[in-house]
Design an enzyme around this catalytic site. Structure first.
Site, PDB file in Angstrom:
ATOM      1  N   GLU A   1       0.890  -1.167   0.000  1.00  0.00           N
ATOM      2  CA  GLU A   1       0.000   0.000   0.000  1.00  0.00           C
ATOM      3  C   GLU A   1       0.922   1.209   0.000  1.00  0.00           C
ATOM      4  O   GLU A   1       1.780   1.359   0.867  1.00  0.00           O
ATOM      5  CB  GLU A   1      -0.920  -0.027   1.231  1.00  0.00           C
ATOM      6  CG  GLU A   1      -2.099   0.919   1.151  1.00  0.00           C
ATOM      7  CD  GLU A   1      -1.711   2.393   1.263  1.00  0.00           C
ATOM      8  OE1 GLU A   1      -2.091   3.189   0.389  1.00  0.00           O
ATOM      9  OE2 GLU A   1      -0.998   2.737   2.220  1.00  0.00           O
TER      10      GLU A   1
ATOM     11  N   ASP B   1      -6.567   5.347  -8.347  1.00  0.00           N
ATOM     12  CA  ASP B   1      -7.956   4.889  -8.188  1.00  0.00           C
ATOM     13  C   ASP B   1      -8.820   6.038  -7.668  1.00  0.00           C
ATOM     14  O   ASP B   1      -8.500   6.643  -6.641  1.00  0.00           O
ATOM     15  CB  ASP B   1      -8.016   3.699  -7.219  1.00  0.00           C
ATOM     16  CG  ASP B   1      -7.532   2.410  -7.867  1.00  0.00           C
ATOM     17  OD1 ASP B   1      -7.361   2.394  -9.101  1.00  0.00           O
ATOM     18  OD2 ASP B   1      -7.321   1.426  -7.141  1.00  0.00           O
TER      19      ASP B   1
ATOM     20  N   LYS C   1     -17.498   6.657  -5.135  1.00  0.00           N
ATOM     21  CA  LYS C   1     -18.684   6.703  -4.286  1.00  0.00           C
ATOM     22  C   LYS C   1     -18.411   7.540  -3.035  1.00  0.00           C
ATOM     23  O   LYS C   1     -17.296   7.520  -2.499  1.00  0.00           O
ATOM     24  CB  LYS C   1     -19.089   5.289  -3.869  1.00  0.00           C
ATOM     25  CG  LYS C   1     -19.577   4.450  -5.034  1.00  0.00           C
ATOM     26  CD  LYS C   1     -20.073   3.100  -4.570  1.00  0.00           C
ATOM     27  CE  LYS C   1     -20.446   2.261  -5.784  1.00  0.00           C
ATOM     28  NZ  LYS C   1     -20.361   0.840  -5.527  1.00  0.00           N
TER      29      LYS C   1
ATOM     30  N   ASP D   1      -8.206  10.916 -15.055  1.00  0.00           N
ATOM     31  CA  ASP D   1      -9.321  11.122 -15.984  1.00  0.00           C
ATOM     32  C   ASP D   1     -10.565  11.490 -15.180  1.00  0.00           C
ATOM     33  O   ASP D   1     -11.617  11.700 -15.765  1.00  0.00           O
ATOM     34  CB  ASP D   1      -9.625   9.828 -16.744  1.00  0.00           C
ATOM     35  CG  ASP D   1     -10.046   8.739 -15.779  1.00  0.00           C
ATOM     36  OD1 ASP D   1      -9.238   8.392 -14.898  1.00  0.00           O
ATOM     37  OD2 ASP D   1     -11.199   8.269 -15.862  1.00  0.00           O
TER      38      ASP D   1
END
Ligand code: SAM
Length: 207
Positions: A90, A113, A117, A149
């Site tokens: 990580e 990432d 949500k 993006d």
């Protein structure tokens, strides 16, 4: 009969738990060349192209997903990249535990990432709690480069975090390995370009 492709991770892919805290880059790479680190290298397209093109720079990749880590490490090994190492870890934890103060020339973060949500947003890598880490690990004059993006991630976290970070915003530096019209030339960028998505890029320097 189908031949199974066996991926050999060593000597590029290292076991995070076996590394010193902090790492000594000179001992790890066997030279004192500048170090650039990529978070979340996926299949390792950027890292491999850069490591091949710039043998006088050391490249270090951190990837959480085991399959991608193995794929990228094997790819770097097949390309004979003696100037590249990777770990499966990580990223923020590894940076805090293992990366020495003021030791990175460039921190590359491409298509992190987005955790779109509402309940997941706290998992985003680039947010307020990442600022002290960037300041600590970047060498004076070192820079961070981020491309995404995801408009929401950019507007809610990446842009405000870098603007308030105390780092100096600078022009985004397109790597030489990027093809015509590309920001970086990673796998995700190429896939998203085919879908016609817009991209957002930002860079900042530690003075
Ligand atoms: C959207 S992909 C982008 C991959 C690559 N940079 C590209 O542009 O093709 C994000 C990658 O970051 C990795 N990743 C996400 N969060 C991470 C973390 N906290 N530490 C290490 N790797 C992470 C994921 O496993 C995934 O491979």
């Amino acid at each position: 009969m189908q031949t199974k492709h066996v991926m050999i991770v060593e000597p590029v892919g290292l076991i995070a738990d076996a590394l010193p805290k902090p790492i000594n880059w000179v001992e790890l790479f066997g030279n004192a060349n500048p170090v650039e680190l990529e978070i979340g290298m996926g299949k390792g397209t950027f890292l491999t192209e850069q490591a091949v093109a710039r043998p006088d720079v050391n490249f270090f990749g951190i990837e959480w997903a085991n399959w991608y880590w193995r794929y990228a490490s094997d790819r770097l090994r097949r390309h004979g990249c003696a100037n590249a190492r990777t770990v499966r870890a990580e990223a923020h934890f590894f940076l805090r535990e293992n990366v020495p103060d003021a030791s990175l020339n460039v921190l590359h973060i491409y298509f992190p990432d987005p955790w779109p949500k509402a309940k997941q947003k706290k998992r985003r890598l680039v947010q307020d709690n990442f600022v002290p880490t960037m300041h600590r690990i970047l060498a004076p004059g070192g820079r961070v480069q981020i491309v995404t993006d995801h408009k929401g991630y950019f507007e809610e976290n990446i842009d405000p975090t870098l603007r308030a970070s105390g780092l100096t915003l600078i022009d985004y530096n397109r790597p030489g390995s990027a093809s015509e019209g590309e920001f970086v030339g990673t796998n995700f960028e190429r896939k998203y370009r085919r879908e016609g998505r817009p991209f957002y890029a930002l860079a900042a320097r530690k003075d």
